[in-house]
Design a protein around this motif. Sequence first.
Motif, PDB file in Angstrom:
ATOM      1  N   LEU A 181     -42.625   5.278  -1.975  1.00 32.52           N
ATOM      2  CA  LEU A 181     -41.912   6.132  -2.841  1.00 32.52           C
ATOM      3  C   LEU A 181     -40.499   6.496  -2.158  1.00 32.52           C
ATOM      4  O   LEU A 181     -39.385   6.687  -2.782  1.00 32.52           O
ATOM      5  N   THR A 182     -40.863   6.730  -0.889  1.00 31.31           N
ATOM      6  CA  THR A 182     -39.377   7.017   0.198  1.00 31.31           C
ATOM      7  C   THR A 182     -38.478   5.684   0.035  1.00 31.31           C
ATOM      8  O   THR A 182     -37.344   5.801  -0.261  1.00 31.31           O
ATOM      9  N   ARG A 183     -39.082   4.599   0.260  1.00 39.84           N
ATOM     10  CA  ARG A 183     -38.205   3.464  -0.334  1.00 39.84           C
ATOM     11  C   ARG A 183     -37.700   3.217  -1.458  1.00 39.84           C
ATOM     12  O   ARG A 183     -36.487   2.950  -1.525  1.00 39.84           O
ATOM     13  N   ALA A 184     -38.426   3.369  -2.333  1.00 41.93           N
ATOM     14  CA  ALA A 184     -38.102   3.301  -3.941  1.00 41.93           C
ATOM     15  C   ALA A 184     -36.953   4.045  -4.292  1.00 41.93           C
ATOM     16  O   ALA A 184     -36.040   4.011  -4.876  1.00 41.93           O
ATOM     17  N   GLU A 185     -36.978   5.704  -3.539  1.00 39.64           N
ATOM     18  CA  GLU A 185     -35.860   6.685  -3.968  1.00 39.64           C
ATOM     19  C   GLU A 185     -34.700   6.020  -3.229  1.00 39.64           C
ATOM     20  O   GLU A 185     -33.435   5.993  -3.858  1.00 39.64           O
ATOM     21  N   ALA A 186     -34.862   5.715  -2.041  1.00 42.55           N
ATOM     22  CA  ALA A 186     -33.560   5.319  -1.101  1.00 42.55           C
ATOM     23  C   ALA A 186     -33.037   3.977  -1.790  1.00 42.55           C
ATOM     24  O   ALA A 186     -31.785   4.040  -2.026  1.00 42.55           O
ATOM     25  N   GLN A 225     -33.684  -2.697  -9.502  1.00 48.41           N
ATOM     26  CA  GLN A 225     -34.915  -3.395  -9.826  1.00 48.41           C
ATOM     27  C   GLN A 225     -35.615  -3.406  -8.470  1.00 48.41           C
ATOM     28  O   GLN A 225     -37.123  -3.207  -8.820  1.00 48.41           O
ATOM     29  N   LEU A 226     -35.189  -3.320  -7.377  1.00 46.33           N
ATOM     30  CA  LEU A 226     -36.127  -3.226  -6.124  1.00 46.33           C
ATOM     31  C   LEU A 226     -36.740  -1.933  -6.187  1.00 46.33           C
ATOM     32  O   LEU A 226     -38.001  -1.865  -5.802  1.00 46.33           O
ATOM     33  N   ALA A 227     -36.147  -0.907  -6.570  1.00 51.47           N
ATOM     34  CA  ALA A 227     -36.783   0.508  -6.620  1.00 51.47           C
ATOM     35  C   ALA A 227     -37.810   0.532  -7.487  1.00 51.47           C
ATOM     36  O   ALA A 227     -39.024   0.912  -7.105  1.00 51.47           O
ATOM     37  N   LEU A 228     -37.759  -0.101  -8.779  1.00 50.80           N
ATOM     38  CA  LEU A 228     -38.748  -0.094  -9.919  1.00 50.80           C
ATOM     39  C   LEU A 228     -39.831  -1.069  -9.339  1.00 50.80           C
ATOM     40  O   LEU A 228     -40.942  -0.765  -9.773  1.00 50.80           O
ATOM     41  N   ASP A 229     -39.496  -2.290  -8.456  1.00 52.74           N
ATOM     42  CA  ASP A 229     -40.796  -3.055  -8.171  1.00 52.74           C
ATOM     43  C   ASP A 229     -41.494  -2.200  -7.282  1.00 52.74           C
ATOM     44  O   ASP A 229     -42.898  -2.069  -7.400  1.00 52.74           O
ATOM     45  N   ASP A 230     -41.286  -1.504  -6.454  1.00 52.43           N
ATOM     46  CA  ASP A 230     -41.999  -0.542  -5.453  1.00 52.43           C
ATOM     47  C   ASP A 230     -42.623   0.528  -6.438  1.00 52.43           C
ATOM     48  O   ASP A 230     -44.015   0.664  -6.084  1.00 52.43           O
ATOM     49  N   VAL A 231     -41.848   1.212  -7.345  1.00 54.60           N
ATOM     50  CA  VAL A 231     -42.771   2.178  -8.020  1.00 54.60           C
ATOM     51  C   VAL A 231     -43.814   1.269  -8.981  1.00 54.60           C
ATOM     52  O   VAL A 231     -45.016   1.777  -9.073  1.00 54.60           O
ATOM     53  N   ASN A 232     -43.592   0.162  -9.633  1.00 54.94           N
ATOM     54  CA  ASN A 232     -44.447  -0.433 -10.533  1.00 54.94           C
ATOM     55  C   ASN A 232     -45.573  -1.113  -9.520  1.00 54.94           C
ATOM     56  O   ASN A 232     -46.758  -1.119 -10.014  1.00 54.94           O
ATOM     57  N   ALA A 233     -45.515  -1.484  -8.603  1.00 52.17           N
ATOM     58  CA  ALA A 233     -46.479  -1.844  -7.505  1.00 52.17           C
ATOM     59  C   ALA A 233     -47.576  -0.858  -7.422  1.00 52.17           C
ATOM     60  O   ALA A 233     -48.599  -0.995  -7.072  1.00 52.17           O
ATOM     61  N   LEU A 234     -47.075   0.498  -7.015  1.00 50.17           N
ATOM     62  CA  LEU A 234     -47.923   1.597  -6.885  1.00 50.17           C
ATOM     63  C   LEU A 234     -48.609   1.800  -8.355  1.00 50.17           C
ATOM     64  O   LEU A 234     -49.745   1.996  -8.234  1.00 50.17           O
ATOM     65  N   ARG A 235     -47.888   1.991  -9.408  1.00 46.80           N
ATOM     66  CA  ARG A 235     -48.356   2.620 -10.654  1.00 46.80           C
ATOM     67  C   ARG A 235     -49.423   1.504 -11.185  1.00 46.80           C
ATOM     68  O   ARG A 235     -50.385   1.906 -11.712  1.00 46.80           O
ATOM     69  N   LYS A 236     -49.011   0.365 -10.727  1.00 41.74           N
ATOM     70  CA  LYS A 236     -50.326  -0.739 -11.230  1.00 41.74           C
ATOM     71  C   LYS A 236     -51.715  -0.458 -10.719  1.00 41.74           C
ATOM     72  O   LYS A 236     -52.656  -0.763 -11.394  1.00 41.74           O
ATOM     73  N   LYS A 237     -51.786   0.485  -9.708  1.00 46.45           N
ATOM     74  CA  LYS A 237     -52.924   0.616  -9.001  1.00 46.45           C
ATOM     75  C   LYS A 237     -53.592   2.137  -9.478  1.00 46.45           C
ATOM     76  O   LYS A 237     -54.427   2.626  -8.874  1.00 46.45           O
ATOM     77  N   ARG A 238     -52.867   2.664 -10.455  1.00 43.85           N
ATOM     78  CA  ARG A 238     -53.026   4.089 -10.927  1.00 43.85           C
ATOM     79  C   ARG A 238     -53.258   4.133 -12.363  1.00 43.85           C
ATOM     80  O   ARG A 238     -53.882   4.983 -12.956  1.00 43.85           O
ATOM     81  N   ILE A 239     -52.880   3.041 -13.022  1.00 47.56           N
ATOM     82  CA  ILE A 239     -53.073   2.792 -14.397  1.00 47.56           C
ATOM     83  C   ILE A 239     -54.214   1.870 -15.027  1.00 47.56           C
ATOM     84  O   ILE A 239     -54.185   0.891 -14.338  1.00 47.56           O
TER      85      ILE A 239
END
Length: 480
Positions: A369-374, A382-396
Amino acid sequence: MKIFNIYKYTAIMLAVVLFTSCNKFLDAEPKGVVIPTKLDDYLALMSAPLEIGRTSNNTHYLTDEINLPDAYRAGAIGYPGTGPIRAYDFEAELYDVSEEDTDWNVAYRTIYVANSVLSGLETNTETNQAKRNQAKGEALVHRAYTYLTLVNEYAKHYSNTSETDMGVPLNLKVDINDLPARASVKAVYAQVEKDLLEAADILSEKSTYSYRPNKAAAYGVLARMYLYMGNWTKASEYAGKALAIYNFIYDYTTFSLATPTKPQSSAITGYPSSSIAKKHIVLLKYSLKVGSYEFNYLFSNEQFNLLNPIAQDPASFDPYKVNDLRETYGSSPYGFSGTAFVNNGKGIRDFNGTYDYNNSGITTQELILTRAEALARLNQTQLALDDVNALRKKRIPTAKYADLTAATPADALNLVLRERRIELAFTGLRLADIKRLNLEGRNISVTHGSKTLPANSPRFVLPIPSKVISLNNNIKQNPR
């Protein structure tokens, strides 16, 4: 050597270090104890969890994450003491001159231990360079992490006035008679950066246990520091460096409750109960939050609504918030004994749940999430969203999951910040986030009961303990 024996051994050695430093006239080695002089001694000191593992607690109580109803105050006061409760009530002083601020004391004890190791290494003549590097690197990381935490608890957030803003005292040597004034915020950050860059150069990439800092841990603390400084390029770079070494993320869709009929006390199948076995922790630090067995504080309504849309206006229903497993494995409507909370509140499962009190150090999800925000702030949407979506895919749950999308970098940033609030809740990071986000005009206030702390209030900065000021008149108090 078993871990228990290491802890016992290091506790004895620390007592000797503290005793002998106060009594310089003692030339003879005390009988029956070990004075740390060897590289193995210093490595053992760096593995004492009660000395170097604990981190800030009071910061949890100033945020918009928690609710502490009157019904649970007695239990809350009995566990962490009255200081955190005063913080929750936005009082000007948390401790009077007769009381101890444990956050401050624990932090400077950690710094003292780190300084003792660094000082001892200067005169040690052993030739094992690998052990020397490990001991020195670990001491530097623990000192840097602690100063970064201290300056974000007891000082204004890093900004264009940091060269003159009061930070915290910088103690870099073993001298209990030294009574320094508060260094500037900028000076504290400069020392943190210096320590971490040196540590990163000499530490190995991985370590046996997550309480032992390694290169990834040094990079991770640097990433947090650069994020707080608003240096987006370096925040992204160092989060990426840490993740290149270690990037394990638990997949919550594979979890289940071992005892579904008692979710409040059930272990989570697939999630280890031992802190040192938890694979997402890069640097293990723990905080003494109220919660655990008794769930004395609850999710605030605002925090819980980020996870669960049912209580919200159906017109504002957000499909991205449906079936979030962080609610399933991170909260409970019952205390550990099975008693329902008042007003249908949700308690924080911070002992045997995914909002673990051991998550207060550096975790892989924070790095992502640090990298995604930066990246979002660098207009790399898109790179920011790629990070967030990779995490959320393991939470939903898979059947309910949908990628987040954003039309602009600003939209992407808002999504990242929301995800940061959900994923990193109760880790001690929210107060610094409130302070830094308010500097850019996000106008975040915090309401606890009938009291509201307005955005940019000086009381988002915790007061220097009165007892500390009484013992060192070189230290000035924060504006209240």
